[in-house]
Design an enzyme around this catalytic site. Sequence first.
Site, PDB file in Angstrom:
ATOM      1  N   GLU A 141       0.688  -1.195   0.081  1.00 43.70           N
ATOM      2  CA  GLU A 141      -0.024   0.175   0.053  1.00 43.70           C
ATOM      3  C   GLU A 141       0.792   1.227   0.012  1.00 43.70           C
ATOM      4  OE1 GLU A 141      -0.554  -2.740   1.823  1.00 43.70           O
ATOM      5  OE2 GLU A 141      -2.175  -3.343   1.031  1.00 43.70           O
ATOM      6  N   HIS A 194     -10.982  -6.676   8.223  1.00 46.64           N
ATOM      7  CA  HIS A 194     -11.887  -6.520   6.957  1.00 46.64           C
ATOM      8  C   HIS A 194     -13.087  -5.577   7.216  1.00 46.64           C
ATOM      9  CE1 HIS A 194      -9.232  -9.884   6.243  1.00 46.64           C
ATOM     10  NE2 HIS A 194      -9.135  -9.643   5.112  1.00 46.64           N
TER      11      HIS A 194
END
Lengths: 353, 434
Positions: free
Chosen positions: A76, A145
């Site tokens: 990321e 998540h």
Amino acid sequence: MSETAQKDAKTADNDVERRLNMIEAINDALDIMLDRDPDVIVMGEDVGYFGGVFRCTAGLQEKFGKTRVFDTPISECGIIGVAVGMGAYGLRPVPEIQFADYIYPGLDQLISEAARLRYRSAAEYIAPLTVRSPFGGGIFGGQTHSQSPESIFTHVSGLKTVIPSTPYDAKGLLISAIEDNDPVIFFEPKRIYNGPFSGYYDKPVEPWKKHEQSKVPEGYYSIPLGKARTVREGGEMTILAYGTMVHVVESVAREKGVDAEILDLRTLVPLDIEAIEASVRKTGRCMIVHEATRTSGFGAELSALVQERCFYHLEAPIARVTGFDTPYPHSLEWAYFPGPVRIGEAIDKLLSE
Amino acid sequence: MADRPDNSAFDGSNKPQLALHVPEPKYRPGDTVDFTDLNVPPAGEQARPDETCDPKETAPLCHDLVRVLGDDDKAHGPWDPKLSPDVLRTMLGHFATVRAFDERMFRGQRQGKTSFYMKCTGEEATSVSAAMALASDDMVFPSYRQQGVLIARGYPLIEMINQIYSNKGDKLKGRQLPIMYSSREHSFFSISGNLATQTPQAVGWAMASAIKGDSRIAATWLGEGSTAEGDFHSACTFAAVYNAPVILNVINNQWAISSFSGFAGAERTTFAARALGYGLAGLRVDGNDPLAVYASQKWAADRARANAGPTLIEYFTYRAEGHSTSDDPSGYRSAQEREEWPLGDPVMRLKRHLIALGEWDEDRQAEMDENAATHVKQTTKEAEKNGILGHGLHHPFRTMFEDVFEELPWHLKEQAEQAVHEREVKFPEGLPNR
């Protein structure tokens, strides 16, 4: 919209008007912007050949080629970092971070670099990126998540934070975000990708096609950033919400027969303060609802703003309904989620004061 | 300390006891320095593979040291870039300007004209000579010690001084710490101040250039200390994955403030050897040899331009001065290190080379140095007409709120009004001078 996604949309829709779920609407927006602007590129983990783990980029690589839509390493920091460099070159990158929970390795590139590049270079360089990322819980995603980290980004000067709650808005807001010359965090509430959510996890999921806001016109349109949407008008109280919670509060208010005015904020920064002030001054009561953890959540900012600007119009203390200050638990997900019980009791209390 | 499980066999065990290694530099203040164990190969002995070679072919060069200028002050071997005396004199002129500029700005900080400065003494070649090997429109993503790149590209000194003073003439509007320049016109990216963040950005710029079928490449600089940042790993990975037309320059100047290069892994392997694990071409180069710096940067630039791939270059050099004006290296390292540094001084080496070629002499050098000092002094006086840092309140308060976003949102408008109001309350007669 790419051909693959178009086929899906057609099979799901027998109405005359085109109805899309949120995934298809996002795919449509990306398709339109890739087509309109040769500087737009889409990249991220699994977004290329495969079309994204949630299918938001399905068919786009096939249509626009591998140098416009491509997979990236699992990094990321790298994804955001190269996007900043691409923006400096003159491209308009739309990186996807697969889950908002994974965005943290990219934070320095977002906070210290993308958000400040225009400022520190006195506008010689800009970072016109739109970071798309699914966020929020309700899909048994466990603590990695399910998070809603929006207030980390609203706290950063130089970032815009956008959260759609319907397919129509998702398309129009995403197009505006991509066209915007500032970095935009675009959080997609993944619980409502496929249908709005009443808050009752134990009831069948209603598909988007039954919802008015799933009518998504073909072609280009945009919704300006910084404008809230009045979900419904009302006189008894104002409820401020965004993302999944817009649908939950709407269903609870309907169920309780409360004459609530619901504002879907759509953009947290810049915030539509005029709409908030006007509504709270009218109703005299204000409730703020978000799924994110409570302490230092965006609700704290909203509460302070309402207090500062509407204090003499308030007839009761501002109410905050939020997730708990714990990691998002896996099996106790629905105990954590600010559902109809928590919201309903808060409504009763707000009206009784 | 964590409790061991009850079934632990620790008591009475004959297992060897673990020991943690914490790196320690060889020399501390007062120590006698001996660099004879530092492997300095003779100039000209390193092979020069073709620019389009497989990265594997560069493996020996990642542990060697590419050198051109020998102890005889002559150029040797296949890496000799064969630059004309005119180009060499231009390079020497940039060195003189950089050195004069560093002296003046350092003194300016000590005289209270600004808050901060960073010299690049001893490392001039790693920016000046490298910049001269690139095309003027190749995009550079510098760290904070690359003033030589700007000077080699002809960026006006007065712009640099205005920025260092954060004065009325500072085009960055006093927003950035001194020396964090930006010049789009000179293809010089805005310096962050956070370390290594520029490295994946350079890779991204290079990827964009390749996406667009452009011919410009990107180059970035970072210190050996900040190769420990995750950003550098991301940069190397993306550069290798997409074969990006980029050059990653690691300036190994031995010291990251007070931490020697061992804290970035130098005790185990070279920084150039990082390239091998990623499949990048790698070169380890004498950073105090201006000809070797030029030749290696040119090699990497030609390689990138030919779509043959990215290169990681370690420039082995020495930070002759403190980290910044806020640092006193006498507190952590031996002063002898600078004197004994076996690779010498890049400016002196180039000067001696030109003299050995019969293209230069001490008188002309003295004249060059004096001209550089005069030019810097005059430009400094010119810049001071725009003010020095002083109280810092040189730009209209409203400018503090501009460029956070393209347009001013309501909350920043409100805060700007507050700032302007505070200024009126505090300075009803207008701002004091300075």
